[in-house]
Design a protein around this motif. Sequence first.
Motif, PDB file in Angstrom:
ATOM      1  N   TRP A  59       0.825  -1.211   0.000  1.00  0.00           N
ATOM      2  CA  TRP A  59       0.000   0.000   0.000  1.00  0.00           C
ATOM      3  C   TRP A  59       0.860   1.264   0.000  1.00  0.00           C
ATOM      4  O   TRP A  59       0.575   2.224  -0.718  1.00  0.00           O
ATOM      5  N   LEU A 133      -3.901  -5.174  -2.279  1.00  0.00           N
ATOM      6  CA  LEU A 133      -4.229  -3.755  -2.460  1.00  0.00           C
ATOM      7  C   LEU A 133      -5.735  -3.513  -2.412  1.00  0.00           C
ATOM      8  O   LEU A 133      -6.182  -2.469  -1.923  1.00  0.00           O
ATOM      9  N   ALA A 136      -6.542  -3.476   1.264  1.00  0.00           N
ATOM     10  CA  ALA A 136      -6.013  -2.278   1.931  1.00  0.00           C
ATOM     11  C   ALA A 136      -6.822  -1.040   1.559  1.00  0.00           C
ATOM     12  O   ALA A 136      -6.996  -0.134   2.382  1.00  0.00           O
ATOM     13  N   TYR A 137      -7.318  -0.976   0.334  1.00  0.00           N
ATOM     14  CA  TYR A 137      -8.126   0.178  -0.080  1.00  0.00           C
ATOM     15  C   TYR A 137      -9.409   0.268   0.740  1.00  0.00           C
ATOM     16  O   TYR A 137      -9.805   1.354   1.197  1.00  0.00           O
TER      17      TYR A 137
END
Length: 261
Positions: A59, A133, A136-137
Motif C-alpha cells: 500500500w 491492495l 487495503a483500499y
Amino acid sequence: MDPPGPAGPSSSAPGGDAQAAQHHVQPLAQAQPQQQVAPAPAPPPPQLSRYESQKRRDWNTFLQYLRNHRPPLTLARCSGAHVIEFLKYLDQFGKTKVHAAGCAYFGQPSPPAPCPCPLRQAWGSLDALIGRLRAAYEESGHPPESNPFAARAVRIYLREVRDSQAKARGIPYEKKNRKRKQPAPPAPGEAASASSSAAAAAREEAAAAASGGDGSSGSAAAVAAPTSSQAGGSGGTTAAAPASKSRASNMGSAVRRHYFH
C-alpha cells in the motif's frame, strides 16, 4: 529567703515547646526531596503477521507511485487504467523469464540455454498483489464501489497476462474439476458366484424338507421354493421341481395310511 529569679525557658507557656519543635522539624521536611513514581512502560505494539506486513508495504509503495506520477495523481482520481499502469511499471523488477513469440524456446517449460527475453512479474505475484491492495483500499475507509483494484479492466488484464505467460512458458493453467467418487459396480464374476451360492442354498433347503416325511414339511418346502427362486435367479427354478414331487409323495402316503390301516 531567696528572691524569685527571672523566668527561664521552663516557665514558658505549654504551647511554646510544640511551636519550637514544629519550627525545627518543618525545615527538615522541606529539605527532603519528594520521590517521583516512574510511569509504567507502555506495552509493545502487537506484532503484525506476514500478510499484514506485506499488505502495508504494498500500500505504501502504491501511494508513493501516485505521488511520483506525472502529473501527480490522487487516490480519489485513481482508476483501473492507473492500476494497470502500476502493474506494468512493476515488470521492470520481475524475475520470471517470459519468452517472446519469436524466441526459439517459446513454449518450453525448461529451456536448455539462456535467451535475451526480458524478465517479467509472474502472474501469480500480480494476482496476489491486487488482492492485498484491494483489501487495503477498503480498510483505509474507502467505499468498495469505487475500488479501482476491483475494476473489470484489471481482471481482464490479469487474465491476459496469465494466458500469455502460460503459452510462452509452456505451463497450462487449467482448472481441475473435482468429481465425486461413485461406488464401483460389482464384477461379473462376483454376481455369478452370488447367484450360484443362493441357488445351492435353496436346493439344500428343499432336500431337507423332502426328507422330513410329513405334509407340513412338504408345504414349507413348497412355500420356500419361490422365495429361493427370486433370490437365486435361474437356480431357484431347478429347486422348485423336487419340492413339488416331495409334496405329492407325502400326500399319497398319508392317503394310504388313512384307508388301508
